[in-house]
Design an enzyme around this catalytic site. Structure first.
Site, PDB file in Angstrom:
ATOM      1  N   HIS A 570      17.081  30.641  49.335  1.00  0.00           N
ATOM      2  CA  HIS A 570      17.721  31.939  49.196  1.00  0.00           C
ATOM      3  C   HIS A 570      19.243  31.838  49.266  1.00  0.00           C
ATOM      4  O   HIS A 570      19.949  32.654  48.684  1.00  0.00           O
ATOM      5  CB  HIS A 570      17.166  32.915  50.228  1.00  0.00           C
ATOM      6  CG  HIS A 570      15.821  33.416  49.828  1.00  0.00           C
ATOM      7  ND1 HIS A 570      15.655  34.513  49.032  1.00  0.00           N
ATOM      8  CD2 HIS A 570      14.597  32.915  50.041  1.00  0.00           C
ATOM      9  CE1 HIS A 570      14.365  34.685  48.788  1.00  0.00           C
ATOM     10  NE2 HIS A 570      13.703  33.730  49.403  1.00  0.00           N
ATOM     11  N   ARG A 677      14.071  43.752  43.832  1.00  0.00           N
ATOM     12  CA  ARG A 677      13.431  43.193  45.048  1.00  0.00           C
ATOM     13  C   ARG A 677      13.439  44.295  46.104  1.00  0.00           C
ATOM     14  O   ARG A 677      14.356  44.380  46.925  1.00  0.00           O
ATOM     15  CB  ARG A 677      14.189  41.954  45.529  1.00  0.00           C
ATOM     16  CG  ARG A 677      14.033  40.724  44.626  1.00  0.00           C
ATOM     17  CD  ARG A 677      14.752  39.516  45.219  1.00  0.00           C
ATOM     18  NE  ARG A 677      14.311  38.264  44.647  1.00  0.00           N
ATOM     19  CZ  ARG A 677      14.989  37.551  43.739  1.00  0.00           C
ATOM     20  NH1 ARG A 677      16.139  37.997  43.291  1.00  0.00           N
ATOM     21  NH2 ARG A 677      14.518  36.405  43.296  1.00  0.00           N
ATOM     22  N   GLU A 806       3.234  34.012  40.152  1.00  0.00           N
ATOM     23  CA  GLU A 806       3.924  33.175  41.134  1.00  0.00           C
ATOM     24  C   GLU A 806       2.973  32.172  41.758  1.00  0.00           C
ATOM     25  O   GLU A 806       3.389  31.197  42.376  1.00  0.00           O
ATOM     26  CB  GLU A 806       4.485  34.039  42.266  1.00  0.00           C
ATOM     27  CG  GLU A 806       5.495  35.045  41.805  1.00  0.00           C
ATOM     28  CD  GLU A 806       6.034  35.855  42.961  1.00  0.00           C
ATOM     29  OE1 GLU A 806       7.145  35.594  43.389  1.00  0.00           O
ATOM     30  OE2 GLU A 806       5.298  36.767  43.434  1.00  0.00           O
ATOM     31  N   ASP A 830       8.687  30.870  43.162  1.00  0.00           N
ATOM     32  CA  ASP A 830       7.453  30.629  43.909  1.00  0.00           C
ATOM     33  C   ASP A 830       6.446  29.822  43.089  1.00  0.00           C
ATOM     34  O   ASP A 830       5.732  28.987  43.626  1.00  0.00           O
ATOM     35  CB  ASP A 830       6.828  31.951  44.362  1.00  0.00           C
ATOM     36  CG  ASP A 830       7.472  32.435  45.663  1.00  0.00           C
ATOM     37  OD1 ASP A 830       7.610  31.600  46.580  1.00  0.00           O
ATOM     38  OD2 ASP A 830       7.856  33.602  45.744  1.00  0.00           O
ATOM     39  N   ARG A 840      10.295  25.874  48.971  1.00  0.00           N
ATOM     40  CA  ARG A 840      11.509  26.117  48.189  1.00  0.00           C
ATOM     41  C   ARG A 840      12.777  26.049  49.024  1.00  0.00           C
ATOM     42  O   ARG A 840      13.871  25.900  48.490  1.00  0.00           O
ATOM     43  CB  ARG A 840      11.413  27.478  47.474  1.00  0.00           C
ATOM     44  CG  ARG A 840      11.290  28.639  48.422  1.00  0.00           C
ATOM     45  CD  ARG A 840      10.844  29.886  47.710  1.00  0.00           C
ATOM     46  NE  ARG A 840      11.968  30.733  47.322  1.00  0.00           N
ATOM     47  CZ  ARG A 840      11.829  31.916  46.717  1.00  0.00           C
ATOM     48  NH1 ARG A 840      10.613  32.348  46.410  1.00  0.00           N
ATOM     49  NH2 ARG A 840      12.856  32.629  46.400  1.00  0.00           N
ATOM     50  N   CYS A 877      11.502  36.086  35.735  1.00  0.00           N
ATOM     51  CA  CYS A 877      12.521  36.657  36.623  1.00  0.00           C
ATOM     52  C   CYS A 877      12.941  35.690  37.721  1.00  0.00           C
ATOM     53  O   CYS A 877      13.753  36.035  38.566  1.00  0.00           O
ATOM     54  CB  CYS A 877      12.036  37.963  37.233  1.00  0.00           C
ATOM     55  SG  CYS A 877      10.576  37.759  38.236  1.00  0.00           S
TER      56      CYS A 877
HETATM   57  C1  PEP Z   1      10.169  34.175  42.339  1.00  0.00           C
HETATM   58  O1  PEP Z   1       9.391  33.763  43.205  1.00  0.00           O
HETATM   59  O2  PEP Z   1      10.491  33.513  41.329  1.00  0.00           O
HETATM   60  C2  PEP Z   1      10.772  35.509  42.483  1.00  0.00           C
HETATM   61  C3  PEP Z   1      11.454  36.055  41.511  1.00  0.00           C
HETATM   62  O3  PEP Z   1      10.613  36.130  43.660  1.00  0.00           O
HETATM   63  P1  PEP Z   1      11.450  35.786  44.989  1.00  0.00           P
HETATM   64  O4  PEP Z   1      12.484  34.773  44.648  1.00  0.00           O
HETATM   65  O5  PEP Z   1      12.017  37.069  45.467  1.00  0.00           O
HETATM   66  O6  PEP Z   1      10.374  35.260  45.893  1.00  0.00           O
HETATM   67 MG    MG Z   2       8.580  35.131  44.673  1.00  0.00          MG
END
Ligand code: PEP
Ligand code: MG
Length: 943
Positions: A570, A677, A806, A830, A840, A877
């Site tokens: 993140h 989100r 995902e 994900d 991740r 996305c």
């Molecule tokens: C993803 O997992 O690619 C996604 C867009 O959701 P997040 O990054 O918010 O888990």
């Molecule tokens: Mg995700």
């Protein structure tokens, strides 16, 4: 460790008297090659000092420390005398547990034996046993060791109901591995029972690995809620722990503001007004029978109720007048004993016991050699410095290019004494250091006004004013700690409590706590915290949490380089949102870069260059100019569609976490919002936002979109996205646990309110609702049913319902989902994590978590094929959609929409305009045929 086994047992022995029994014991040890013949003299000498009878038919003959030379190998023999023998102290003995020990290992046996001594009828059972295993079982069936200590306490938790506290306490026990997840499941399903005085109890045996007691107390205690006890373990093993609760409640003393140690003292039965003392045990072989007997005799001379416990032990205090209990403490040399006494002679009792323990309880003792120099810790070899003007490969985390002086964030070493004699002065120093920190933070806030860092620094100011932290520090100082040690202990305890509650984001908050703690500590130590320069710089650090990134002064920082971390963590996402070029996972050598030296960060190619030469600097400057021109051009055409040279149009939308940023996204040319989100909206509120609040939030987005579509993802919490007011049990694998749609389906009311708000806010405007982390059709149908139900009540004009791809199962089963969904949106962050089995956010591994891995690309292709066969559209996305190398591949895989961070929208559109669909399809085919992500990247043309 010594253990009793059936092989060590001789049943049915007879002896004429105790000496004969001892001689037989010595012969048995000799026959087992444990001792030489001299050992018998040592055992006799020991009996002359005092009897080794423990009681209940058991004696434990062993040699004096001087006879240890006669021990060849540590061992044990057990002799059963069914008819019994009369020992020299007239006790009747049926079993000799004969110990030959080279060190103090025999204390473990002794400790176990003292635990079985209370068993009713033990002497008779020992005498009658006809089987060696039975005898061993009788001797060794010690109750499991209970746990109730600082680790099991969860104090000052931000929760307001007994249920929440119970869950947090249970989660703590699970994180300590005292219970399994089954225990948690049971606790979730049963409300705690009221014990009176604002205390509650939740208890279960299922999943308990050992008897354990936790106490969770709320940040703001009320008469109805002062704390929840969480007890694990079968009833017969929990007597002692239940007694502690009973004693605690019987005293009905205030506990507000008590430190963990003080609370444990109350739980172990120490009265608030007890006279207490701490004293270190110095006896070489610990508190074994002889010194224990001395201590007990000393305790019995006083008209006082005296309790004793080992400070580092399981928290149970025992009466100092019970020999077996005192031996059962199993205290070893160097451990701290805590004495507490009440009654007329409490003061004298404590003084004389402390003196007796310090004097060795009848044995010669040596002081601890704390003054001896410690063995030097071999210093880690500093990494080799990086070569000048040589590119260093790293993970591309956020695109862009920068050339600026480096600012290397190194934490200063802070050294301080643990204890201090003058508590008043320590408190003054603490107050001054906190005041100074407050001033420093407020100055930083003024400089950061309006930036992303300001709110985070404000949270730091609030943390400084936390009354609980301050009180905990004062307690420690009053107990003899220095201001530095007391403050850091309070910070560390609070931070660990945060970390244990849930995972990454809360852990990041714990990092904030440590951050602010370090600032005060640095003030106390008179050391300056690293301060970034006033001029532009590239930040180099070991690792950065999202809060660190958010705290950056974006007016000066030009780029980021970290030694650890991965592209989909993140913090990397945040760096992209801030538009900062970043590379991560560059290795610890980067920390050798000199402050102020020139540095290049290439977020496109994933590399950095320390001290670039004049020629390279020139090239970089030209590239920067070109990039700027490209960006200017992209910006100019941002409102044009992203149509390839051969006429194929892809929608390019924006990813948002805050609806207030919608106008900015539209201004940057986004064709809509491709991923809202919504959990960030929930996180921005102290409790779940109600219908009206949510309607207002979503309306902002719809109003700014002016007819463009909004793809809203329903609440996606759990895993790495905790929500304060939705406490989740600690799980062994939170990424594989309660998160995404499976968590939302446990609270359909919350999901229903969210959907109602979305439909209400949308009216006739285009709304796309999608569910996160769906694994198959069953989950989609369950969530879809909630939308259908609300749709029946709140008709909205233009609604589509889809799923995020995902979880690999969902991509593999896309053909079963496609007939029932309106669209798919691939969450590559994900999807990559679950396909490659790489966390991740993993410090070392996430660098390999590359969405261009052919396995992930194949899953995307399956998804697109299934969707198009049913006329459904597919978006991407995840972060892969903004990766310049991935864009042609995704276009070539026929995805219909890309959703990227707002800042990237103009550039991604420009990139697509430069593509040719046929050519992109060939690139995709080439990528699909590769074996690894690295091969894919090598094979693709660079944009
Ligand atoms: C993803 O997992 O690619 C996604 C867009 O959701 P997040 O990054 O918010 O888990
Ligand atoms: Mg995700």
């Amino acid at each position: 460790m010594l253990t009793l086994t059936a092989n060590d047992v001789r049943l049915g022995a007879t002896a004429t008297d105790w000496q004969d029994a001892l001689q037989q014991a010595a012969r048995d040890l000799e026959a087992a090659r444990r001792t030489s013949p001299d050992y018998l003299a040592g055992m006799m000498a020991r009996e002359r000092q005092s009897s080794t009878v423990l009681g209940n038919g058991i004696a434990i003959p062993h040699g004096t420390p001087e006879s240890r030379d006669a021990v060849l190998k540590t061992g044990i023999r057990i002799l059963q005398f069914p008819q019994g023998i009369t020992w020299h102290d007239n006790a009747r003995v049926h079993v000799l547990v004969v110990i030959a020990a080279q060190s103090d290992e025999h204390l473990d046996i002794l400790r176990h034996l003292t635990r079985v001594l209370d068993k009713p009828g033990l002497a008779e059972k020992l005498a009658r046993a006809t089987d060696a295993t039975e005898l061993v079982a009788l001797l060794s069936k010690a109750p499991a060791v209970a746990k109730c200590d600082n680790e099991t306490l969860c104090l000052g938790i931000d929760a307001s109901t007994p249920n929440e506290l119970a869950l947090i306490a249970a989660a703590r026990l699970q994180s300590l591995r005292c219970v399994s997840t089954d225990f948690l499941a049971e606790i979730i399903g049963q409300p705690p029972v009221a014990l009176g005085q604002g205390f509650w109890l939740t208890h279960h045996t299922v999943g308990a690995r050992r008897p354990t007691l936790s106490l969770a107390t709320p940040k703001r205690a009320t008469p109805e809620l002062r704390g929840v006890f969480c007890l694990a373990g079968p009833g017969d093993e929990c007597h002692d722990l239940l007694d502690r609760i009973d004693n605690f409640l019987a005293r009905n003393e205030p506990i507000d503001g008590l430190s963990g140690d003080a609370l444990l003292a109350r739980l172990s039965g120490e009265a608030a007004d007890a006279v207490t003392a701490k004293v270190t045990l110095l006896n070489t072989h610990g508190l074994h029978a002889r010194p224990a007997k001395y201590l007990v005799q000393e305790a019995r001379r006083h008209n006082a109720s005296i309790r004793i416990r080992v400070l580092e032990g399981d928290g149970s205090a025992v009466s100092a007048t019970s020999l077996t209990r005192v031996i059962g403490l199993g205290a070893r040399r160097g451990q701290m004993l805590l004495l507490s006494a009440t009654g007329d002679e409490a003061d004298q009792a404590i003084v004389s016991l402390t003196n007796a323990i310090e004097d060795g309880l009848g044995e010669n003792v040596d002081p601890l050699r704390s003054a001896e120099p410690r063995a030097p810790v071999p210093e880690a070899q500093p990494p080799e410095p990086l070569a000048d003007d040589q590119p260093v490969k790293a993970v591309a985390a956020s695109p862009g290019l920068a050339l600026a002086p480096a600012f290397v964030m190194r934490q200063p070493a802070l050294e301080y004494p643990d204890s201090a004699a003058d508590s008043e002065q320590q408190i003054q120093r603490l107050n001054q250091a906190i005041d100074d920190a407050d001033g420093q933070l407020r100055t930083l806030i003024r400089h950061a006004e309006g930036g992303e860092a300001a709110p985070i620094l404000s949270v730091h100011v609030e943390m400084l004013q936390d009354e609980d932290l301050y009180q905990a520090t004062l307690e420690a100082i009053n107990e003899g700690a220095s201001a530095e040690a007391g403050w850091w202990k309070a910070i560390d305890t609070a931070a660990r409590a945060q970390e244990a509650l849930s995972d990454r984001l809360l852990a990041e908050r714990a990092a904030d706590l440590r951050d602010v703690g370090r600032r005060v500590l640095a003030n106390l130590c008179g050391v300056a915290m690293p301060t970034p320069p006033d001029t532009p710089y590239i930040l180099v650090a070991d690792d950065l949490g999202p809060s660190d990134v958010a705290r950056l002064d974006t007016t000066r920082v030009r780029g980021l380089v970290t030694a650890r971390g991965g592209a989909t963590s993140h913090s990397a996402i945040l760096a992209r949102a801030l538009g900062l070029p970043a590379v991560v996972g560059a290795g610890e050598q980067i920390l050798t870069i000199a402050n102020g030296s020139d540095l290049v960060v290439d977020g496109e190619r994933g590399c950095l260059v320390p001290n670039p030469g004049a020629e390279r600097c020139e090239r970089i400057r030209r590239r920067l100019e070109k990039l700027e021109a490209l960006q200017a051009q992209a910006h100019e055409h941002r409102n044009q569609p992203a149509t390839t040279e051969d006429g194929h149009t892809i929608e390019v939308c924006a990813n948002l976490g805050n609806t207030a940023h919608t106008p900015d996204a539209v201004d940057r040319g986004a064709d809509g919002v491709g991923l809202l989100r919504t959990e960030f909206i929930f996180m921005a509120h102290p409790e779940a936002p109600d219908l009206a609040t949510q309607v207002r939030e979503y309306q902002h987005a719809f109003d700014a979109l002016n007819g463009l579509p909004l793809v809203a993802r329903t609440l996606d919490v759990g895993g790495d996205k905790p929500l304060d007011y939705w406490p989740l049990p600690q799980e062994d694998n939170p990424f594989l646990g309660m998160r995404g749609i499976r968590l939302s389906l446990t609270r359909p009311d919350i999901l229903e309110t969210q959907v109602r708000a979305l439909l209400t806010a949308a009216g006739d405007r285009p709304l796309r609702i999608m569910f996160p982390m769906v694994k198959d059709l069953e989950e989609f149908r369950a969530a879809r049913a909630i939308v259908s139900k609300v749709q029946a009540e709140v008709p909205a004009g233009d609604v589509q319902v889809g799923v995020m791809i995902e979880v690999p199962s969902c991509a593999l089963l896309a053909s079963t989902l496609a007939p029932e969904v309106d669209f798919f949106s691939v969450g590559t962050n994900d999807l990559t994590q679950y396909t490659l089995a790489i966390d991740r956010g993993h410090g070392q591994l996430s660098a390999e978590s590359d969405g261009l891995h052919p396995s992930v690309l194949r899953l995307i292709r399956m998804t697109v094929e299934a969707a198009h066969a049913h006329d459904r559209w597919v978006g991407v996305c995840g972060e892969l959609a903004s990766d310049p190398q991935a864009i042609p591949v995704l276009v070539g895989l026929d995805v219909d929409e890309l959703s990227v961070t707002s800042r990237r929208v103009p550039l991604v559109k420009a990139c697509i305009r430069g593509l040719n669909l046929e050519n992109a399809r060939q690139q995709a085919e080439k990528a699909l045929a590769m074996a690894t992500a690295a091969e894919v990247r090598d094979a693709l043309e660079v944009w």
